[in-house]
Motif scaffolding. Structure first.
Motif, PDB file in Angstrom:
ATOM      1  N   ALA A 123       0.586  -1.190  -0.323  1.00  0.00           N
ATOM      2  CA  ALA A 123       0.354  -0.005  -0.323  1.00  0.00           C
ATOM      3  C   ALA A 123       0.437   1.689  -0.141  1.00  0.00           C
ATOM      4  N   ASP A 124       2.809   1.155   0.313  1.00  0.00           N
ATOM      5  CA  ASP A 124       2.959   1.978   0.637  1.00  0.00           C
ATOM      6  C   ASP A 124       4.386   2.725   0.350  1.00  0.00           C
ATOM      7  N   SER A 125       3.964   1.411  -0.577  1.00  0.00           N
ATOM      8  CA  SER A 125       6.120   0.957  -0.822  1.00  0.00           C
ATOM      9  C   SER A 125       5.983   0.539  -2.462  1.00  0.00           C
ATOM     10  N   TYR A 126       6.984   0.786  -3.290  1.00  0.00           N
ATOM     11  CA  TYR A 126       7.109  -0.284  -4.311  1.00  0.00           C
ATOM     12  C   TYR A 126       8.356  -0.819  -4.947  1.00  0.00           C
ATOM     13  N   LEU A 127       8.697  -1.574  -5.378  1.00  0.00           N
ATOM     14  CA  LEU A 127      10.557  -1.494  -6.516  1.00  0.00           C
ATOM     15  C   LEU A 127       9.369  -1.967  -7.819  1.00  0.00           C
ATOM     16  N   LEU A 128       9.914  -0.750  -8.648  1.00  0.00           N
ATOM     17  CA  LEU A 128       9.894  -1.464  -9.799  1.00  0.00           C
ATOM     18  C   LEU A 128      11.541  -1.646 -10.743  1.00  0.00           C
ATOM     19  N   TYR A 129      11.632  -2.382 -11.261  1.00  0.00           N
ATOM     20  CA  TYR A 129      12.975  -2.051 -12.396  1.00  0.00           C
ATOM     21  C   TYR A 129      12.525  -3.256 -13.753  1.00  0.00           C
ATOM     22  N   SER A 130      13.908  -2.757 -13.859  1.00  0.00           N
ATOM     23  CA  SER A 130      14.290  -2.937 -15.394  1.00  0.00           C
ATOM     24  C   SER A 130      15.969  -4.408 -15.383  1.00  0.00           C
ATOM     25  N   PHE A 131      15.534  -5.249 -16.152  1.00  0.00           N
ATOM     26  CA  PHE A 131      16.725  -6.039 -16.517  1.00  0.00           C
ATOM     27  C   PHE A 131      18.258  -5.474 -15.932  1.00  0.00           C
ATOM     28  N   GLY A 132      18.052  -4.417 -17.351  1.00  0.00           N
ATOM     29  CA  GLY A 132      19.222  -3.773 -17.362  1.00  0.00           C
ATOM     30  C   GLY A 132      20.285  -4.270 -18.681  1.00  0.00           C
ATOM     31  N   ARG A 133      21.431  -3.835 -18.839  1.00  0.00           N
ATOM     32  CA  ARG A 133      21.953  -4.528 -20.646  1.00  0.00           C
ATOM     33  C   ARG A 133      22.464  -5.955 -19.957  1.00  0.00           C
ATOM     34  N   ASN A 134      22.064  -6.585 -19.159  1.00  0.00           N
ATOM     35  CA  ASN A 134      22.460  -7.698 -18.469  1.00  0.00           C
ATOM     36  C   ASN A 134      21.958  -8.899 -19.493  1.00  0.00           C
ATOM     37  N   GLU A 135      20.433  -8.695 -18.586  1.00  0.00           N
ATOM     38  CA  GLU A 135      19.714  -8.960 -19.329  1.00  0.00           C
ATOM     39  C   GLU A 135      18.863  -9.905 -18.345  1.00  0.00           C
ATOM     40  N   LYS A 136      19.934  -9.520 -17.174  1.00  0.00           N
ATOM     41  CA  LYS A 136      18.628 -10.657 -16.604  1.00  0.00           C
ATOM     42  C   LYS A 136      19.219 -10.223 -15.217  1.00  0.00           C
ATOM     43  N   ASP A 137      17.611 -10.733 -14.224  1.00  0.00           N
ATOM     44  CA  ASP A 137      17.206 -10.279 -13.173  1.00  0.00           C
ATOM     45  C   ASP A 137      18.126 -10.392 -12.200  1.00  0.00           C
ATOM     46  N   ASP A 138      18.479  -9.096 -11.343  1.00  0.00           N
ATOM     47  CA  ASP A 138      19.796  -9.674 -10.659  1.00  0.00           C
ATOM     48  C   ASP A 138      18.860  -8.935  -9.284  1.00  0.00           C
ATOM     49  N   GLY A 139      17.890  -8.686  -8.952  1.00  0.00           N
ATOM     50  CA  GLY A 139      16.641  -8.593  -7.892  1.00  0.00           C
ATOM     51  C   GLY A 139      16.079  -7.945  -7.717  1.00  0.00           C
ATOM     52  N   GLY A 140      16.969  -6.121  -8.565  1.00  0.00           N
ATOM     53  CA  GLY A 140      16.461  -5.107  -8.627  1.00  0.00           C
ATOM     54  C   GLY A 140      18.107  -4.885  -7.912  1.00  0.00           C
ATOM     55  N   ARG A 141      18.980  -5.195  -7.800  1.00  0.00           N
ATOM     56  CA  ARG A 141      19.990  -5.043  -7.643  1.00  0.00           C
ATOM     57  C   ARG A 141      20.443  -3.556  -8.376  1.00  0.00           C
ATOM     58  N   THR A 142      21.770  -2.381  -8.482  1.00  0.00           N
ATOM     59  CA  THR A 142      22.185  -2.082  -9.263  1.00  0.00           C
ATOM     60  C   THR A 142      23.432  -1.232  -9.469  1.00  0.00           C
ATOM     61  N   HIS A 143      24.729  -1.111  -9.446  1.00  0.00           N
ATOM     62  CA  HIS A 143      25.494  -0.740 -10.005  1.00  0.00           C
ATOM     63  C   HIS A 143      26.345  -0.464  -8.563  1.00  0.00           C
ATOM     64  N   SER A 144      25.191   0.238  -7.547  1.00  0.00           N
ATOM     65  CA  SER A 144      25.847   0.818  -5.878  1.00  0.00           C
ATOM     66  C   SER A 144      25.874  -0.390  -4.964  1.00  0.00           C
ATOM     67  N   ASP A 145      24.610  -1.526  -4.976  1.00  0.00           N
ATOM     68  CA  ASP A 145      24.912  -2.630  -4.302  1.00  0.00           C
ATOM     69  C   ASP A 145      26.045  -3.033  -3.883  1.00  0.00           C
ATOM     70  N   LYS A 146      25.486  -3.734  -2.750  1.00  0.00           N
ATOM     71  CA  LYS A 146      26.688  -5.015  -2.555  1.00  0.00           C
ATOM     72  C   LYS A 146      25.857  -6.205  -2.436  1.00  0.00           C
ATOM     73  N   PRO A 147      26.015  -7.408  -3.049  1.00  0.00           N
ATOM     74  CA  PRO A 147      26.655  -7.253  -4.015  1.00  0.00           C
ATOM     75  C   PRO A 147      25.711  -6.792  -5.059  1.00  0.00           C
ATOM     76  N   SER A 148      26.407  -5.876  -6.009  1.00  0.00           N
ATOM     77  CA  SER A 148      26.417  -5.147  -7.934  1.00  0.00           C
ATOM     78  C   SER A 148      25.334  -5.631  -8.105  1.00  0.00           C
ATOM     79  N   GLY A 149      24.397  -5.363  -9.072  1.00  0.00           N
ATOM     80  CA  GLY A 149      23.243  -5.650 -10.511  1.00  0.00           C
ATOM     81  C   GLY A 149      23.913  -4.911 -11.445  1.00  0.00           C
ATOM     82  N   ASP A 150      22.585  -4.886 -12.047  1.00  0.00           N
ATOM     83  CA  ASP A 150      22.569  -4.686 -13.475  1.00  0.00           C
ATOM     84  C   ASP A 150      21.193  -3.792 -14.084  1.00  0.00           C
ATOM     85  N   ASP A 151      19.930  -4.410 -12.665  1.00  0.00           N
ATOM     86  CA  ASP A 151      18.934  -3.418 -12.610  1.00  0.00           C
ATOM     87  C   ASP A 151      19.223  -1.905 -12.713  1.00  0.00           C
ATOM     88  N   LEU A 152      18.000  -1.742 -13.553  1.00  0.00           N
ATOM     89  CA  LEU A 152      17.111  -0.230 -13.237  1.00  0.00           C
ATOM     90  C   LEU A 152      15.897   0.372 -12.520  1.00  0.00           C
TER      91      LEU A 152
END
Length: 93
Positions: free
Chosen positions: A53-82
């Motif tokens: 009701a009060d939050s969301y997570l929205l993401y694209s797979f990014g250039r690596n074309e795999k689901d990194d669980g919503g992780r981006t380059h700044s996360d640890k472990p990093s991912g490629d999602d937008l």
């Protein structure tokens, strides 16, 4: 893809303003808030959207074309999602 995600974020904010909660599905945004729901340019599938009701997570797979669980380059472990997440995580000093 970043522009599409940003447009969706604005549509989600408008929906929440009208309904006092985020939609269960992105499909609920069309056609009132967006003409159509964009797909993920990298996977050709729908964007990943998880909401409460009060939050969301929205993401694209990014250039690596795999689901990194919503992780981006700044996360640890990093991912490629937008990712767009609301509310934003608290800033840590």
């Amino acid at each position: 893809q970043k522009i599409h995600n940003l447009q969706l974020a604005f549509a989600l904010a408008a929906y929440r303003s009208d309904h006092e909660a985020y939609p269960e599905s992105l499909k609920q945004l069309a056609p009132k808030y967006l003409k159509q729901i964009p797909s993920d340019m990298y996977s050709s599938k729908g964007l990943v959207y998880q909401a409460t009701a009060d939050s969301y997570l929205l993401y694209s797979f990014g250039r690596n074309e795999k689901d990194d669980g919503g992780r981006t380059h700044s996360d640890k472990p990093s991912g490629d999602d937008l990712r767009v997440r609301m509310p934003l995580p608290a800033y840590k000093k």
